[in-house]
Design an enzyme around this catalytic site. Structure first.
Site, short mmCIF file in Angstrom:
data_model
loop_
_atom_site.label_atom_id
_atom_site.label_comp_id
_atom_site.label_asym_id
_atom_site.label_seq_id
_atom_site.Cartn_x
_atom_site.Cartn_y
_atom_site.Cartn_z
N ARG A 82 -63.64 -70.26 86.35
CA ARG A 82 -62.70 -70.30 85.23
C ARG A 82 -61.51 -69.38 85.45
O ARG A 82 -60.43 -69.59 84.90
CB ARG A 82 -63.44 -69.92 83.93
N TYR A 83 -61.69 -68.33 86.24
CA TYR A 83 -60.61 -67.42 86.61
C TYR A 83 -60.34 -67.60 88.09
O TYR A 83 -61.27 -67.79 88.87
CB TYR A 83 -60.99 -65.97 86.32
N ARG A 86 -62.28 -64.99 90.53
CA ARG A 86 -63.71 -64.73 90.42
C ARG A 86 -64.43 -65.96 89.86
O ARG A 86 -63.83 -66.81 89.22
CB ARG A 86 -63.99 -63.52 89.54
N CYS A 95 -84.59 -65.61 80.97
CA CYS A 95 -84.40 -64.18 80.71
C CYS A 95 -85.77 -63.58 80.40
O CYS A 95 -86.75 -64.32 80.17
CB CYS A 95 -83.47 -63.95 79.52
N CYS A 99 -81.65 -62.99 73.62
CA CYS A 99 -80.81 -62.37 72.59
C CYS A 99 -80.30 -63.46 71.65
O CYS A 99 -79.79 -64.49 72.11
CB CYS A 99 -79.64 -61.64 73.23
N CYS A 102 -76.71 -64.91 72.17
CA CYS A 102 -76.40 -65.46 73.50
C CYS A 102 -75.28 -66.50 73.43
O CYS A 102 -75.37 -67.46 72.66
CB CYS A 102 -77.66 -66.08 74.09
N ARG A 104 -74.43 -68.39 75.95
CA ARG A 104 -74.75 -69.48 76.86
C ARG A 104 -76.05 -70.16 76.44
O ARG A 104 -76.83 -70.64 77.25
CB ARG A 104 -74.84 -68.94 78.29
N ASP A 266 -68.56 -64.44 70.68
CA ASP A 266 -68.00 -65.78 70.88
C ASP A 266 -68.38 -66.70 69.72
O ASP A 266 -69.48 -66.58 69.15
CB ASP A 266 -68.52 -66.39 72.18
N ASP A 303 -62.99 -63.37 74.36
CA ASP A 303 -62.92 -64.45 75.34
C ASP A 303 -62.47 -65.69 74.56
O ASP A 303 -63.23 -66.25 73.78
CB ASP A 303 -64.29 -64.68 75.98
N LYS A 310 -59.89 -63.97 78.82
CA LYS A 310 -60.09 -62.73 78.08
C LYS A 310 -58.75 -62.10 77.68
O LYS A 310 -57.81 -62.07 78.48
CB LYS A 310 -60.89 -61.73 78.93
#
Length: 344
Positions: A82-83, A86, A95, A99, A102, A104, A266, A303, A310
């Site tokens: 996306r960038y 990176r 995981c 959380c 989350c 994602r 998000d 974001d 960001k």
């Protein structure tokens, strides 16, 4: 044993009506998974709020499943580009604890499993072919849920195909499952730390998460020369007050972890009840900046939806620019609220 069912959790802590009403079959929901380490911390309301689901997840239908448009920016099946400089490689969807905030959640816990050797090779080959990529985030899920052998193969492939690329080891495991960082695992990390740097990217959202075991786990990386940076999420009812965030930053620095980001939550479907208003976030950012040094101050960051990237959210101290006799001056407000003039 980790907790995976509400009935199990009820026996340990008792549940509120909102927690009992959570529907694990709801759309875009995230499975229940709480590690033993976190079970021991559930008496802290801020920890409970992060890991125990409530019916509010089911009631939020306004958010988006993929606000960062990771699917649109996928270079390979598991690699998000996306960038320009990176990329993020999704090593697994697992995981040690899920959380509730989350971002994602469309991917995490959906049984897609660890990346295959073919997927790892495809991702590393893509990175090599795109010389503008200088960093790869090994993320997920959580990288360290993989077996030692799988982690060694993953690092071996990336180091052999694109050896000059910086690797970020992104994990929540140091907080939620610190016993994972055995001598055997750290031996593998040491084996591949030569060459381009590695960085440990942690997520601690509340001071109570920085247990002795968690600090010891991070120290194993720092002691072998791998710097640690923390990425917190600003969460309602968890850390949306100045005192908590200042204490968190102080404890992070004492554990040799640099407070790096404080993320605005998000707009992911199912998480609205945990998101803090940006106006309040900016107020918090202004107040803690007055109390923390530059070393301890995280960047309050959003974001942007639609894959916008960001942006730093911060109070501006610059009020206006004046010009007199051809000379410009800038008028600032100090953190204490006084006015100062600065020459151009």
């Amino acid at each position: 044993m980790a907790i995976t069912e509400l009935a199990e959790l009820e026996k340990i802590i008792g549940l509120t009506d909102d927690e009992k009403a959570w529907n694990p079959e709801g759309p875009d929901t995230l499975p229940l998974l709480i590690s033993d380490e976190i079970v021991n911390l559930l008496s802290v309301p801020a920890i409970r709020r992060q890991f125990v689901p409530t019916v509010q997840e089911n009631e939020d239908t306004e958010g988006c499943a993929d606000p960062q448009e990771e699917r649109k920016h996928s270079g390979t099946e598991r690699l998000v580009h996306r960038y320009s400089n990176r990329a993020a490689f999704k090593t697994t969807d697992r995981c040690f604890a899920y959380c509730r905030h989350c971002f994602r959640r469309r991917f995490t816990g959906h049984l897609s499993g660890p990346a295959t050797e073919k997927e790892i090779e495809e991702a590393a080959t893509y990175v090599k072919a795109h010389s503008e990529i200088h960093e790869v985030l090994l993320t997920g899920g959580d990288l360290f849920t993989l077996s030692d052998n799988h982690i060694e193969r993953l690092l071996s492939i990336f180091r052999s195909i694109c050896p000059s690329v910086i690797l970020r080891l992104c994990t929540r495991a140091v907080a939620v499952y610190p016993e994972r960082f055995t001598d055997s695992l750290m031996g593998i990390i040491r084996k591949y730390e030569d060459g381009a740097p590695m960085f440990l990217m942690t997520q601690f959202n509340h001071p109570a998460e920085l247990t002795d075991k968690a600090v010891e786990a991070v120290a194993k990386f720092v002691d072998i020369g791998i710097p640690a940076f923390n990425q917190s999420v600003l969460l309602k009812g968890v850390n949306d007050d100045e005192k908590t965030l200042i204490e968190l930053s102080d404890k992070l620095l004492m554990a040799r972890i640099k407070p790096y980001y404080l993320f605005q939550g998000d707009p992911v479907r199912g998480t609205a009840h945990l998101r803090v208003d940006i106006e309040r976030g900016l107020e918090i950012e202004k107040n803690i900046r007055h109390e923390l040094s530059g070393l301890g101050m995280p960047q309050y960051t959003a974001d942007l939806p639609g894959g916008g990237g960001k942006v730093i959210l911060t109070h501006t101290y610059l009020k206006k620019k004046t010009v007199k006799d051809g000379k410009a001056r800038y008028i600032f407000t100090t953190p204490d609220g006084e006015e100062r003039s600065y020459p151009d």
